[in-house]
Design a protein around this motif. Structure first.
Motif, PDB file in Angstrom:
ATOM      1  N   ASN A  22      -5.398   9.665  -9.372  1.00  0.00           N
ATOM      2  CA  ASN A  22      -4.102  10.259  -9.671  1.00  0.00           C
ATOM      3  C   ASN A  22      -4.326  11.299 -10.769  1.00  0.00           C
ATOM      4  OD1 ASN A  22      -1.665   9.055  -8.211  1.00  0.00           O
ATOM      5  ND2 ASN A  22      -2.849   7.212  -8.693  1.00  0.00           N
ATOM      6  N   ASN A  23      -3.299  11.628 -11.511  1.00  0.00           N
ATOM      7  CA  ASN A  23      -3.414  12.584 -12.624  1.00  0.00           C
ATOM      8  C   ASN A  23      -2.963  11.940 -13.935  1.00  0.00           C
ATOM      9  OD1 ASN A  23      -4.347  14.850 -11.096  1.00  0.00           O
ATOM     10  ND2 ASN A  23      -2.287  15.018 -10.247  1.00  0.00           N
ATOM     11  N   ILE A  24      -3.266  10.683 -14.096  1.00  0.00           N
ATOM     12  CA  ILE A  24      -2.865   9.923 -15.282  1.00  0.00           C
ATOM     13  C   ILE A  24      -3.769  10.316 -16.444  1.00  0.00           C
ATOM     14  CG2 ILE A  24      -2.667   7.592 -16.253  1.00  0.00           C
ATOM     15  CD1 ILE A  24      -2.238   6.669 -13.251  1.00  0.00           C
TER      16      ILE A  24
ATOM     17  N   ASP B 128       0.811  -1.211   0.000  1.00  0.00           N
ATOM     18  CA  ASP B 128       0.000   0.000   0.000  1.00  0.00           C
ATOM     19  C   ASP B 128       0.851   1.270   0.000  1.00  0.00           C
ATOM     20  OD1 ASP B 128      -1.926   1.938   0.254  1.00  0.00           O
ATOM     21  OD2 ASP B 128      -2.816   1.121   2.091  1.00  0.00           O
ATOM     22  N   LEU B 129       0.884   1.932  -1.156  1.00  0.00           N
ATOM     23  CA  LEU B 129       1.597   3.198  -1.319  1.00  0.00           C
ATOM     24  C   LEU B 129       0.600   4.317  -1.625  1.00  0.00           C
ATOM     25  CD1 LEU B 129       4.469   1.628  -3.371  1.00  0.00           C
ATOM     26  CD2 LEU B 129       4.744   2.693  -1.131  1.00  0.00           C
ATOM     27  N   SER B 130      -0.613   4.171  -1.132  1.00  0.00           N
ATOM     28  CA  SER B 130      -1.636   5.185  -1.356  1.00  0.00           C
ATOM     29  C   SER B 130      -1.459   6.347  -0.381  1.00  0.00           C
ATOM     30  CB  SER B 130      -3.031   4.575  -1.222  1.00  0.00           C
ATOM     31  OG  SER B 130      -3.218   3.997   0.053  1.00  0.00           O
ATOM     32  N   PHE B 131      -1.957   7.505  -0.779  1.00  0.00           N
ATOM     33  CA  PHE B 131      -1.923   8.719   0.046  1.00  0.00           C
ATOM     34  C   PHE B 131      -0.505   9.092   0.494  1.00  0.00           C
ATOM     35  CE2 PHE B 131      -6.188   6.975   0.568  1.00  0.00           C
ATOM     36  CZ  PHE B 131      -6.983   8.074   0.320  1.00  0.00           C
ATOM     37  N   LYS B 132       0.469   8.971  -0.408  1.00  0.00           N
ATOM     38  CA  LYS B 132       1.861   9.282  -0.082  1.00  0.00           C
ATOM     39  C   LYS B 132       2.361  10.543  -0.781  1.00  0.00           C
ATOM     40  CE  LYS B 132       3.036   5.358   2.187  1.00  0.00           C
ATOM     41  NZ  LYS B 132       3.649   5.298   3.488  1.00  0.00           N
ATOM     42  N   HIS B 133       1.490  11.254  -1.471  1.00  0.00           N
ATOM     43  CA  HIS B 133       1.862  12.482  -2.208  1.00  0.00           C
ATOM     44  C   HIS B 133       2.928  12.200  -3.264  1.00  0.00           C
ATOM     45  CE1 HIS B 133      -0.533  14.620   0.729  1.00  0.00           C
ATOM     46  NE2 HIS B 133       0.162  14.043   1.688  1.00  0.00           N
ATOM     47  N   ILE B 134       2.855  11.044  -3.883  1.00  0.00           N
ATOM     48  CA  ILE B 134       3.812  10.627  -4.907  1.00  0.00           C
ATOM     49  C   ILE B 134       3.447  11.281  -6.241  1.00  0.00           C
ATOM     50  CG2 ILE B 134       4.623   8.638  -6.229  1.00  0.00           C
ATOM     51  CD1 ILE B 134       3.927   6.947  -3.667  1.00  0.00           C
TER      52      ILE B 134
ATOM     53  N   LEU C 262      -0.896  -4.151  -5.622  1.00  0.00           N
ATOM     54  CA  LEU C 262      -0.165  -2.911  -5.417  1.00  0.00           C
ATOM     55  C   LEU C 262      -1.136  -1.736  -5.454  1.00  0.00           C
ATOM     56  CD1 LEU C 262       2.618  -1.509  -5.135  1.00  0.00           C
ATOM     57  CD2 LEU C 262       2.786  -1.579  -7.636  1.00  0.00           C
ATOM     58  N   ARG C 263      -1.133  -0.953  -4.385  1.00  0.00           N
ATOM     59  CA  ARG C 263      -1.986   0.232  -4.292  1.00  0.00           C
ATOM     60  C   ARG C 263      -1.131   1.487  -4.464  1.00  0.00           C
ATOM     61  NH1 ARG C 263      -5.272  -1.471   1.103  1.00  0.00           N
ATOM     62  NH2 ARG C 263      -6.748  -2.873   0.093  1.00  0.00           N
ATOM     63  N   LEU C 264      -1.425   2.227  -5.505  1.00  0.00           N
ATOM     64  CA  LEU C 264      -0.753   3.501  -5.772  1.00  0.00           C
ATOM     65  C   LEU C 264      -1.790   4.614  -5.888  1.00  0.00           C
ATOM     66  CD1 LEU C 264       1.762   2.088  -8.385  1.00  0.00           C
ATOM     67  CD2 LEU C 264       2.404   3.147  -6.211  1.00  0.00           C
ATOM     68  N   ASN C 265      -2.956   4.393  -5.347  1.00  0.00           N
ATOM     69  CA  ASN C 265      -4.068   5.321  -5.474  1.00  0.00           C
ATOM     70  C   ASN C 265      -3.913   6.565  -4.602  1.00  0.00           C
ATOM     71  OD1 ASN C 265      -4.618   3.056  -3.509  1.00  0.00           O
ATOM     72  ND2 ASN C 265      -6.225   4.460  -2.873  1.00  0.00           N
ATOM     73  N   ASN C 266      -4.680   7.599  -4.961  1.00  0.00           N
ATOM     74  CA  ASN C 266      -4.720   8.855  -4.209  1.00  0.00           C
ATOM     75  C   ASN C 266      -3.339   9.487  -4.048  1.00  0.00           C
ATOM     76  OD1 ASN C 266      -7.678   9.255  -3.184  1.00  0.00           O
ATOM     77  ND2 ASN C 266      -7.219   7.078  -3.002  1.00  0.00           N
ATOM     78  N   ASN C 267      -2.659   9.614  -5.172  1.00  0.00           N
ATOM     79  CA  ASN C 267      -1.371  10.298  -5.238  1.00  0.00           C
ATOM     80  C   ASN C 267      -1.459  11.346  -6.341  1.00  0.00           C
ATOM     81  OD1 ASN C 267       0.533   9.068  -3.251  1.00  0.00           O
ATOM     82  ND2 ASN C 267      -0.078   7.186  -4.299  1.00  0.00           N
TER      83      ASN C 267
END
Length: 180
Positions: free
Chosen positions: A79-81, A7-13, A44-49
């Protein structure tokens, strides 16, 4: 064998390369790692970045997962994809893909995901492409193995309508279906 999602969500990535210095969040289920400290996970969670492109996606998956080729669930929502990158079609075991709440605007890019033989669930609502009247027909036509789209079951009737749509005008249009 496989543990909780990484979980890498909400990390300002903003860039996937930024994830390599991040520590995944711990959830209710404990994360399992191997001797190389790579996660035994297929999710893999990369959401909300603030991710804008997926150019380092393969490196990111390899950085975190013990078995990167086994990635089955990927959350890139909120995200901004703006494009469905070709790199997604390389994730051959992907079954669930969340892309909702982004800025995807070229509907024909969905065709790139047809290379994923196990993809059965996708979300893309909240993108500019959703306003295209052919949106649902085009996606179901391009991804005939879908069972769920935008958190809604794909019905038999929708498959029939998507096939009719495809036969009448689906592939005769130009390769760039953008929304005006």
């Amino acid at each position: 064998m496989f543990g909780a999602p990484v979980d890498l969500s909400f990390k300002h990535i903003s860039s996937l390369a930024d994830t390599w210095i991040e520590e995944p969040s711990s959830g209710l289920r404990p994360s399992k790692t191997n001797s190389e400290m790579k996660y035994l996970s297929r999710s893999l969670r990369l959401n909300n970045n603030n991710i804008t492109d997926l150019c380092d996606l393969q490196k990111t998956v390899c950085h975190f997962l013990a078995e990167p080729s086994q990635l089955a669930w990927l959350d890139l929502s909120f995200n901004n994809i703006s494009h469905i990158d070709q790199v997604l079609s390389e994730l051959r075991e992907l079954r669930v893909l969340y892309l909702h709440g982004n800025s995807i605007f070229i509907l024909s890019e969905v065709d790139r995901l047809a290379a994923l033989p196990h993809l059965h669930t996708i979300t893309m609502h909240g993108n500019v492409i959703e306003t295209n009247k052919a949106y649902r027909n085009r996606v179901i036509s391009a991804l005939p193995r879908l069972k769920t789209m935008d958190f809604s079951a794909v019905t038999r009737q929708e498959r029939i309508m998507a096939k009719i749509w495809h036969n009448s005008n689906g592939r005769s249009r130009g390769s760039k279906e953008t929304l005006q």
